[in-house]
Design an enzyme around this catalytic site. Structure first.
Site, short mmCIF file in Angstrom:
data_model
loop_
_atom_site.label_atom_id
_atom_site.label_comp_id
_atom_site.label_asym_id
_atom_site.label_seq_id
_atom_site.Cartn_x
_atom_site.Cartn_y
_atom_site.Cartn_z
N GLY A 6 0.85 -1.19 0.00
CA GLY A 6 0.00 0.00 0.00
C GLY A 6 0.88 1.23 0.00
O GLY A 6 1.53 1.53 0.99
N VAL A 11 7.43 8.55 2.68
CA VAL A 11 8.72 7.86 2.76
C VAL A 11 8.60 6.47 3.38
O VAL A 11 9.33 5.54 3.01
CB VAL A 11 9.75 8.72 3.53
N CYS A 97 -10.60 3.88 9.73
CA CYS A 97 -10.09 3.70 8.37
C CYS A 97 -9.25 2.43 8.26
O CYS A 97 -9.38 1.68 7.29
CB CYS A 97 -9.27 4.92 7.95
N GLY A 122 3.44 0.72 5.29
CA GLY A 122 4.54 1.42 5.95
C GLY A 122 4.26 1.77 7.39
O GLY A 122 4.85 2.72 7.92
N CYS A 194 -6.77 12.90 6.91
CA CYS A 194 -6.49 13.04 5.48
C CYS A 194 -7.48 13.92 4.75
O CYS A 194 -7.11 14.69 3.87
CB CYS A 194 -6.42 11.66 4.83
#
Length: 359
Positions: A6, A11, A97, A122, A194
């Site tokens: 995903g 980074v 989420c 990540g 977001c």
């Protein structure tokens, strides 16, 4: 082995993909779009993030795709977010989420549509398998640990998920990105929710919920000012009240409660005021990562908000409720937020805070 990563355009997911490629896996990057709206400048940050995903995937030579879950996100996460604010509560959409989108719909997409063997992200967290059971463990970098936001996952999800950077520090992740010329190496970490982006929270929320100004009162009912709408305030809040401290003790004022019936915001003076502290809470929608509670009654540690140091608690498990007593009084524990339980480095799971008992 095929692993779907995903890719967020940050980074952390970039280095997760890099590490898996270096280990010899077949890696496919997938960018997930959850929000369609543009910000005030007319830009869609998802477009910029996807450009970063494309550059990173080109650099490490892996294929990449995009999938749009904006409708599912709106239906499963955003409507819940609005409903909670209507009730005067303060929700945590990131936890929802992860449960409803990233590790449910997106996980299904990665395994069934793309044909991956695992989904990797990540996130700063770790997974191990002990006594025929998957365990969610804190990240090596405790300052970046994200198990708080992953507390609603279970055995089914952990069996199909990898967190490749969970054993690394943030600085190491950055160094790897620089060393491998990844375009996201120095990209600023995203913060906040977001779908709000860089806009002021009150400005965003007012587009969806009508603001209803009312009085700010102290515990005795004395009017101290005017609030712009109860939804804009959270327990323990100090800034943005518009009340000077030039009376009483001269100390700042803090939000202690909301009276939804009277549309009043209740405040107290001084951050050590007893009314700001609670001694226990009641939670619902508890998810146990192991699939069950460790016992009917037990002691462990808890976080009532992200970044908070662990607090000692005693837990009592009921069929559909959780009762948690605090070892020490806790400040500004907030209904709607998530309580997450730990035994050492192991995350036991989390639930939604419904009620608090003041000291």
């Amino acid at each position: 082995m095929k692993i779907v990563v995903g890719m967020s355009g940050g980074v952390d997911s970039s280095v997760a993909a890099l590490l898996l490629k270096e280990r010899g896996y077949e890696v496919i990057g997938v960018f997930m779009k959850n929000w369609e709206e543009k910000d005030d400048s007319g830009l869609c940050t998802a477009t910029e993030d996807y450009d970063d995903v494309r550059r990173v995937c080109d650099t490490i030579d892996i294929p990449y795709y995009t999938v749009n879950f904006a409708k599912e996100y709106y239906d499963s996460v955003f409507t819940y977010f609005l409903d909670e604010y209507k009730k005067g509560r303060t929700p945590n959409p990131d936890v929802l989420c992860n449960r409803e989108i990233k590790f449910k719909r997106f996980l299904d997409y990665a395994l069934k549509v793309v044909g991956g063997d695992y989904l990797a992200t990540g996130h700063y967290a770790q997974i191990d398998f002990v006594n025929e059971q998957y365990r969610l463990k804190r990240a090596f970098d405790h300052n970046k640990d994200q198990t708080y936001f992953l507390c609603q996952l279970g055995q089914k999800e952990l069996a199909d998920v990898m967190f490749p950077i969970g054993h690394l520090s943030k600085s190491e992740v950055r160094r790897m990105a620089v060393k491998n010329n990844l375009s996201t190496a120095r990209k600023k970490d995203s913060t906040g929710i977001c779908f709000i982006g860089e806009r002021p929270f009150t400005q965003f929320l007012s587009q969806y919920l009508p603001a209803k100004p009312g009085e700010i009162v102290d515990l005795a009912g004395n009017v101290k000012g005017i609030h712009q709408g109860l939804m804009y305030y959270t327990l323990g809040q100090r800034k943005g009240l518009g009340i000077g401290g030039g009376e009483g003790t001269g100390e700042p004022w803090f939000v202690v409660s909301k009276d939804m019936n009277k549309n009043e915001l209740v405040v107290v003076q001084g951050d050590s005021h007893p009314a700001l502290y609670s001694k226990s809470l009641e939670a619902s929608e508890m998810n146990w990562i192991a699939g069950h509670a460790p016992a009917k009654e037990f002691k462990c540690t808890a976080k009532f908000r992200y970044r908070q140091p662990d607090q000692g608690v005693s837990v009592r498990v009921a069929p559909d409720r959780l009762f948690i007593d605090f070892d020490e009084p806790q400040k500004a524990v907030t209904p709607g937020q998530v309580v997450v339980l730990y035994q050492g480095n192991i995350c036991l799971g989390g639930g939604i805070i419904d009620y608090i008992e003041m000291i």
